[in-house]
Design a protein around this motif. Sequence first.
Motif, PDB file in Angstrom:
ATOM      1  N   PRO A 133      -2.563  21.232   9.932  1.00 16.27           N
ATOM      2  CA  PRO A 133      -2.612  21.644   8.518  1.00 16.27           C
ATOM      3  C   PRO A 133      -1.793  20.684   7.650  1.00 16.27           C
ATOM      4  CG  PRO A 133      -2.039  23.497   9.946  1.00 16.27           C
ATOM      5  CD  PRO A 133      -1.987  22.269  10.797  1.00 16.27           C
ATOM      6  N   ILE A 134      -2.358  20.358   6.486  1.00 18.54           N
ATOM      7  CA  ILE A 134      -1.672  19.482   5.524  1.00 18.54           C
ATOM      8  C   ILE A 134      -1.521  20.300   4.245  1.00 18.54           C
ATOM      9  CG2 ILE A 134      -1.846  17.354   4.163  1.00 18.54           C
ATOM     10  CD1 ILE A 134      -3.558  16.175   6.464  1.00 18.54           C
ATOM     11  N   ARG A 135      -0.326  20.282   3.686  1.00 21.47           N
ATOM     12  CA  ARG A 135      -0.070  21.097   2.486  1.00 21.47           C
ATOM     13  C   ARG A 135      -0.431  20.332   1.215  1.00 21.47           C
ATOM     14  NH1 ARG A 135       4.485  20.761   4.729  1.00 21.47           N
ATOM     15  NH2 ARG A 135       5.412  19.889   2.835  1.00 21.47           N
ATOM     16  N   LYS A 136      -0.840  21.095   0.186  1.00 19.56           N
ATOM     17  CA  LYS A 136      -1.092  20.509  -1.134  1.00 19.56           C
ATOM     18  C   LYS A 136       0.146  19.718  -1.574  1.00 19.56           C
ATOM     19  CE  LYS A 136      -2.081  21.894  -5.880  1.00 19.56           C
ATOM     20  NZ  LYS A 136      -2.407  22.969  -6.802  1.00 19.56           N
ATOM     21  N   GLY A 137      -0.061  18.524  -2.066  1.00 15.53           N
ATOM     22  CA  GLY A 137       1.050  17.707  -2.567  1.00 15.53           C
ATOM     23  C   GLY A 137       1.718  16.856  -1.499  1.00 15.53           C
ATOM     24  N   GLU A 138       1.325  17.075  -0.243  1.00 13.33           N
ATOM     25  CA  GLU A 138       1.957  16.315   0.839  1.00 13.33           C
ATOM     26  C   GLU A 138       1.510  14.852   0.796  1.00 13.33           C
ATOM     27  OE1 GLU A 138       1.767  18.685   4.461  1.00 13.33           O
ATOM     28  OE2 GLU A 138       2.129  16.881   5.651  1.00 13.33           O
ATOM     29  N   GLU A 139       2.460  13.952   0.997  1.00 14.66           N
ATOM     30  CA  GLU A 139       2.113  12.530   1.108  1.00 14.66           C
ATOM     31  C   GLU A 139       1.624  12.299   2.532  1.00 14.66           C
ATOM     32  OE1 GLU A 139       5.011   9.682  -0.425  1.00 14.66           O
ATOM     33  OE2 GLU A 139       4.439   8.326   1.211  1.00 14.66           O
ATOM     34  N   ILE A 140       0.375  11.854   2.670  1.00 15.52           N
ATOM     35  CA  ILE A 140      -0.235  11.790   4.000  1.00 15.52           C
ATOM     36  C   ILE A 140      -0.039  10.416   4.630  1.00 15.52           C
ATOM     37  CG2 ILE A 140      -2.385  12.073   5.296  1.00 15.52           C
ATOM     38  CD1 ILE A 140      -3.356  13.881   2.935  1.00 15.52           C
ATOM     39  N   ILE A 141      -0.295   9.390   3.875  1.00 18.09           N
ATOM     40  CA  ILE A 141      -0.197   8.034   4.433  1.00 18.09           C
ATOM     41  C   ILE A 141      -0.140   7.020   3.287  1.00 18.09           C
ATOM     42  CG2 ILE A 141      -2.723   7.743   4.618  1.00 18.09           C
ATOM     43  CD1 ILE A 141      -2.209   6.219   7.287  1.00 18.09           C
ATOM     44  N   GLU A 142       0.520   5.919   3.537  1.00 24.06           N
ATOM     45  CA  GLU A 142       0.503   4.813   2.570  1.00 24.06           C
ATOM     46  C   GLU A 142      -0.674   3.904   2.906  1.00 24.06           C
ATOM     47  OE1 GLU A 142       4.221   2.740   2.115  1.00 24.06           O
ATOM     48  OE2 GLU A 142       3.282   1.075   1.004  1.00 24.06           O
ATOM     49  N   TYR A 143      -1.350   3.384   1.871  1.00 21.30           N
ATOM     50  CA  TYR A 143      -2.442   2.422   2.085  1.00 21.30           C
ATOM     51  C   TYR A 143      -1.811   1.055   2.303  1.00 21.30           C
ATOM     52  CZ  TYR A 143      -7.094   0.329   1.569  1.00 21.30           C
ATOM     53  OH  TYR A 143      -8.277  -0.330   1.796  1.00 21.30           O
ATOM     54  N   LYS A 144      -1.906   0.557   3.532  1.00 22.52           N
ATOM     55  CA  LYS A 144      -1.245  -0.712   3.860  1.00 22.52           C
ATOM     56  C   LYS A 144      -2.252  -1.847   3.991  1.00 22.52           C
ATOM     57  CE  LYS A 144       2.997   0.817   5.482  1.00 22.52           C
ATOM     58  NZ  LYS A 144       4.316   0.273   5.316  1.00 22.52           N
ATOM     59  N   GLY A 145      -1.738  -3.039   3.878  1.00 25.50           N
ATOM     60  CA  GLY A 145      -2.572  -4.219   4.037  1.00 25.50           C
ATOM     61  C   GLY A 145      -1.866  -5.396   3.388  1.00 25.50           C
ATOM     62  N   LYS A 146      -2.515  -6.539   3.465  1.00 23.01           N
ATOM     63  CA  LYS A 146      -1.907  -7.739   2.887  1.00 23.01           C
ATOM     64  C   LYS A 146      -2.058  -7.728   1.364  1.00 23.01           C
ATOM     65  CE  LYS A 146      -1.884 -12.707   3.126  1.00 23.01           C
ATOM     66  NZ  LYS A 146      -2.417 -13.928   3.656  1.00 23.01           N
ATOM     67  N   LEU A 147      -0.967  -8.055   0.686  1.00 20.82           N
ATOM     68  CA  LEU A 147      -0.986  -8.156  -0.771  1.00 20.82           C
ATOM     69  C   LEU A 147      -1.605  -9.504  -1.157  1.00 20.82           C
ATOM     70  CD1 LEU A 147       0.159  -6.219  -2.857  1.00 20.82           C
ATOM     71  CD2 LEU A 147       2.200  -7.657  -2.964  1.00 20.82           C
ATOM     72  N   ARG A 148      -2.693  -9.462  -1.921  1.00 19.78           N
ATOM     73  CA  ARG A 148      -3.347 -10.722  -2.305  1.00 19.78           C
ATOM     74  C   ARG A 148      -3.711 -10.669  -3.783  1.00 19.78           C
ATOM     75  NH1 ARG A 148      -8.025 -12.000   1.866  1.00 19.78           N
ATOM     76  NH2 ARG A 148      -7.518 -14.128   1.252  1.00 19.78           N
ATOM     77  N   THR A 149      -3.870 -11.833  -4.375  1.00 19.23           N
ATOM     78  CA  THR A 149      -4.259 -11.863  -5.786  1.00 19.23           C
ATOM     79  C   THR A 149      -5.759 -11.545  -5.892  1.00 19.23           C
ATOM     80  OG1 THR A 149      -4.838 -14.194  -5.700  1.00 19.23           O
ATOM     81  CG2 THR A 149      -2.558 -13.661  -6.311  1.00 19.23           C
ATOM     82  N   HIS A 150      -6.169 -11.138  -7.084  1.00 16.56           N
ATOM     83  CA  HIS A 150      -7.595 -10.880  -7.324  1.00 16.56           C
ATOM     84  C   HIS A 150      -8.422 -12.129  -7.040  1.00 16.56           C
ATOM     85  CE1 HIS A 150      -7.421  -6.852  -9.291  1.00 16.56           C
ATOM     86  NE2 HIS A 150      -6.163  -7.217  -9.451  1.00 16.56           N
ATOM     87  N   ALA A 151      -7.885 -13.286  -7.452  1.00 15.40           N
ATOM     88  CA  ALA A 151      -8.633 -14.543  -7.271  1.00 15.40           C
ATOM     89  C   ALA A 151      -8.837 -14.832  -5.777  1.00 15.40           C
ATOM     90  CB  ALA A 151      -7.884 -15.688  -7.942  1.00 15.40           C
ATOM     91  N   ALA A 152      -7.800 -14.627  -4.972  1.00 13.98           N
ATOM     92  CA  ALA A 152      -7.902 -14.911  -3.534  1.00 13.98           C
ATOM     93  C   ALA A 152      -8.939 -14.003  -2.883  1.00 13.98           C
ATOM     94  CB  ALA A 152      -6.539 -14.725  -2.877  1.00 13.98           C
ATOM     95  N   VAL A 153      -8.930 -12.737  -3.283  1.00 17.32           N
ATOM     96  CA  VAL A 153      -9.865 -11.771  -2.712  1.00 17.32           C
ATOM     97  C   VAL A 153     -11.297 -12.077  -3.172  1.00 17.32           C
ATOM     98  CG1 VAL A 153     -10.511  -9.341  -3.003  1.00 17.32           C
ATOM     99  CG2 VAL A 153      -8.188  -9.931  -2.316  1.00 17.32           C
ATOM    100  N   ASP A 154     -11.445 -12.455  -4.458  1.00 18.18           N
ATOM    101  CA  ASP A 154     -12.781 -12.805  -4.971  1.00 18.18           C
ATOM    102  C   ASP A 154     -13.326 -14.019  -4.224  1.00 18.18           C
ATOM    103  OD1 ASP A 154     -12.635 -10.750  -6.720  1.00 18.18           O
ATOM    104  OD2 ASP A 154     -12.205 -11.971  -8.500  1.00 18.18           O
ATOM    105  N   ASP A 155     -12.439 -15.007  -3.975  1.00 19.67           N
ATOM    106  CA  ASP A 155     -12.856 -16.209  -3.254  1.00 19.67           C
ATOM    107  C   ASP A 155     -13.389 -15.845  -1.875  1.00 19.67           C
ATOM    108  OD1 ASP A 155     -12.303 -17.979  -5.173  1.00 19.67           O
ATOM    109  OD2 ASP A 155     -10.499 -18.833  -4.248  1.00 19.67           O
ATOM    110  N   GLU A 156     -12.657 -14.961  -1.196  1.00 19.15           N
ATOM    111  CA  GLU A 156     -13.036 -14.651   0.186  1.00 19.15           C
ATOM    112  C   GLU A 156     -14.214 -13.689   0.296  1.00 19.15           C
ATOM    113  OE1 GLU A 156     -11.268 -13.493   4.523  1.00 19.15           O
ATOM    114  OE2 GLU A 156      -9.915 -14.062   2.918  1.00 19.15           O
TER     115      GLU A 156
END
Length: 163
Positions: A22-45
């Motif tokens: 069971p997960i309660r209302k308002g509970e923090e479930i997980i952080e969205y993790k991954g590599k921090l990249r610029t919009h330009a770098a992501v658009d390029d790839e």
Amino acid sequence: MPSKIVRRNSMIHGQGVFATAPIRKGEEIIEYKGKLRTHAAVDDEYGGNDTGHTFLFILNDTYVIDGNINGNTARWINHGCAPNCKAFVIGDESGNPAKDRVVIEALRDIAPGEELTYDYDIQVEGPITAKDRKLWACRCGAPNCTGTMLKAAKPRTRKPAKA
Ligand SMILES: C[S@@+](CC[C@H](N)C(=O)[O-])C[C@H]1O[C@@H](n2cnc3c(N)ncnc32)[C@H](O)[C@@H]1O
Ligand SMILES: [Zn+2]
């Protein structure tokens, strides 16, 4: 604290994330993790990828979190039109955009076995085309499913007219 979620096959699309406790209302479930990249770098790839399939989260005007690189279970959470979760961007107190974070929180109590969903809030620049609609078709199965993950189109950014 043991994790309350697991990744497995989803009726919505491919793999999804499900509650194992069971997960309660308002509970923090997980952080969205991954590599921090610029919009330009992501658009390029990934700019040429027109499948609509993405593991990217727009963090702010400067950065995108690329869940393809060092991502965690959060990247498997599907979109839903009646979501039980919300993705919050937590702004860094000192205003450093590289230190903003994304956390997934429960919008209501969630029972074991339920699939987690949040609203992807997909926006495209300019008018929404038939291609956009096809790319972002929603199959969440909710009674109120709008059939699309798209929100109203953002106005195109215009340069100010010269005096
Ligand atoms: C971050 S992935 C989520 C994990 C995905 N289910 C998988 O197995 O790779 C996001 C992609 O999943 C698909 N997806 C997520 N929610 C969806 C929905 N409600 N309807 C249709 N496709 C969805 C879309 O292709 C979207 O670009
Ligand atoms: Zn839907």
